[in-house]
Design an enzyme around this catalytic site. Structure first.
Site, PDB file in Angstrom:
ATOM      1  CG  ASP A 178      -2.017   1.005   1.172  1.00 35.78           C
ATOM      2  OD1 ASP A 178      -3.175   0.599   1.175  1.00 35.78           O
ATOM      3  OD2 ASP A 178      -1.724   2.228   1.119  1.00 35.78           O
ATOM      4  CB  ILE A 179       0.904   4.218  -2.223  1.00 34.53           C
ATOM      5  CG1 ILE A 179       2.034   5.072  -2.755  1.00 34.53           C
ATOM      6  CG2 ILE A 179      -0.335   5.047  -1.955  1.00 34.53           C
ATOM      7  CD1 ILE A 179       1.772   5.619  -4.156  1.00 34.53           C
ATOM      8  CG  ASN A 232     -12.246  -0.246   3.897  1.00 34.71           C
ATOM      9  OD1 ASN A 232     -12.685  -0.525   5.006  1.00 34.71           O
ATOM     10  ND2 ASN A 232     -11.071   0.346   3.725  1.00 34.71           N
ATOM     11  CD  GLN A 256     -14.538  -0.666  -2.566  1.00 34.74           C
ATOM     12  OE1 GLN A 256     -15.729  -0.844  -2.338  1.00 34.74           O
ATOM     13  NE2 GLN A 256     -13.872  -1.373  -3.462  1.00 34.74           N
ATOM     14  CG  HIS A 314      -8.484  -2.811  -2.128  1.00 30.79           C
ATOM     15  ND1 HIS A 314      -9.453  -2.153  -2.852  1.00 30.79           N
ATOM     16  CD2 HIS A 314      -8.318  -2.093  -0.993  1.00 30.79           C
ATOM     17  CE1 HIS A 314      -9.845  -1.077  -2.196  1.00 30.79           C
ATOM     18  NE2 HIS A 314      -9.182  -1.021  -1.058  1.00 30.79           N
ATOM     19  CG  HIS A 320      -6.755  -2.694   3.361  1.00 25.89           C
ATOM     20  ND1 HIS A 320      -5.926  -1.618   3.143  1.00 25.89           N
ATOM     21  CD2 HIS A 320      -7.950  -2.368   2.810  1.00 25.89           C
ATOM     22  CE1 HIS A 320      -6.601  -0.671   2.493  1.00 25.89           C
ATOM     23  NE2 HIS A 320      -7.832  -1.100   2.275  1.00 25.89           N
TER      24      HIS A 320
HETATM   25  P1  5GP Z   1      -9.655   1.660   0.450  1.00 28.71           P
HETATM   26  O1  5GP Z   1     -10.057   2.788   1.356  1.00 28.71           O
HETATM   27  O2  5GP Z   1     -10.238   1.782  -0.927  1.00 28.71           O
HETATM   28  O3  5GP Z   1      -9.926   0.311   1.086  1.00 28.71           O
HETATM   29  O4  5GP Z   1      -8.091   1.740   0.354  1.00 28.71           O
HETATM   30  C1  5GP Z   1      -7.394   1.987  -0.819  1.00 28.71           C
HETATM   31  C2  5GP Z   1      -5.928   1.871  -0.488  1.00 28.71           C
HETATM   32  O5  5GP Z   1      -5.201   1.950  -1.686  1.00 28.71           O
HETATM   33  C3  5GP Z   1      -5.412   2.982   0.430  1.00 28.71           C
HETATM   34  O6  5GP Z   1      -4.861   2.394   1.608  1.00 28.71           O
HETATM   35  C4  5GP Z   1      -4.362   3.691  -0.417  1.00 28.71           C
HETATM   36  O7  5GP Z   1      -3.220   4.060   0.328  1.00 28.71           O
HETATM   37  C5  5GP Z   1      -4.013   2.653  -1.465  1.00 28.71           C
HETATM   38  N1  5GP Z   1      -3.642   3.238  -2.746  1.00 28.71           N
HETATM   39  C6  5GP Z   1      -4.316   4.202  -3.422  1.00 28.71           C
HETATM   40  N2  5GP Z   1      -3.690   4.496  -4.577  1.00 28.71           N
HETATM   41  C7  5GP Z   1      -2.589   3.687  -4.629  1.00 28.71           C
HETATM   42  C8  5GP Z   1      -1.542   3.525  -5.584  1.00 28.71           C
HETATM   43  O8  5GP Z   1      -1.465   4.184  -6.616  1.00 28.71           O
HETATM   44  N3  5GP Z   1      -0.580   2.599  -5.297  1.00 28.71           N
HETATM   45  C9  5GP Z   1      -0.632   1.837  -4.160  1.00 28.71           C
HETATM   46  N4  5GP Z   1       0.359   0.953  -3.980  1.00 28.71           N
HETATM   47  N5  5GP Z   1      -1.599   1.966  -3.246  1.00 28.71           N
HETATM   48  C10 5GP Z   1      -2.566   2.880  -3.467  1.00 28.71           C
END
Ligand code: 5GP
Ligand code: ZN
Length: 144
Positions: free
Chosen positions: A31-32, A87, A94, A100, A102
């Site tokens: 995760d970034i 999420n 989400q 995805h 986590h």
């Molecule tokens: P969500 O809230 O959708 O469950 O989480 C999305 C996750 O994707 C976040 O933790 C965010 O840091 C990660 N993320 C978003 N854009 C990128 C990206 O371009 N590269 C990577 N490696 N992670 C990302």
């Protein structure tokens, strides 16, 4: 593949990622914005927004990949445990509408919470109410 999806772009190599695992149907990368060292996202390569829309075969592969790599992620960062969560839908938080999982490595005293803490509207129901809700869910599952 979805044109404007950041995770599809990662699958296709259009944007870089720190990949940790790949097979025919699944990809995992860091995760970034990690919540902990080794915070990893495990995704189906196919663009599907929500868990309920995942084809069964993709779901199988996704969980098989998770099972294969979770212990290795923990070992790599010296964590004894991990929180694993999805999420599922905008209201749950989400942000990327591509399924995805986590994997967040956890350590004693890391001041993180538990999955059950994500909703702050605890329900105290009696047995009759619990039975009614269980029945509502069972009936809907039967219908699919
Ligand atoms: P969500 O809230 O959708 O469950 O989480 C999305 C996750 O994707 C976040 O933790 C965010 O840091 C990660 N993320 C978003 N854009 C990128 C990206 O371009 N590269 C990577 N490696 N992670 C990302
Ligand atoms: Zn996508």
């Amino acid at each position: 593949m979805a044109e404007n999806c950041v995770f599809c772009a990662i699958v296709e190599g259009r944007i870089p990622s720190h990949m940790v695992y790949e097979d025919e149907k699944t990809l995992a990368f860091l995760d970034i914005h990690p919540s902990a060292l080794g915070h990893t996202l495990v995704i189906p390569k196919a663009h599907v927004a929500r868990v309920e829309d995942l084809p069964e075969e993709d779901a199988r592969s996704l969980f098989a990949a998770l099972r294969k790599i979770v212990g290795r992620i923990q070992e790599a960062v010296g964590a004894p445990a991990s929180t694993i969560g999805i999420n599922n839908g905008r209201e749950s938080g989400q942000e990327v509408p591509h399924v995805h999982i986590h994997v967040i490595p956890r350590n004693r005293g890391d001041s993180g919470g538990i999955i059950q803490g994500v909703s702050r509207s605890p329900q105290r129901l009696n047995d009759v109410e619990m039975a009614r809700i269980a029945n509502e869910i069972r009936e809907r599952i039967k219908a699919v």
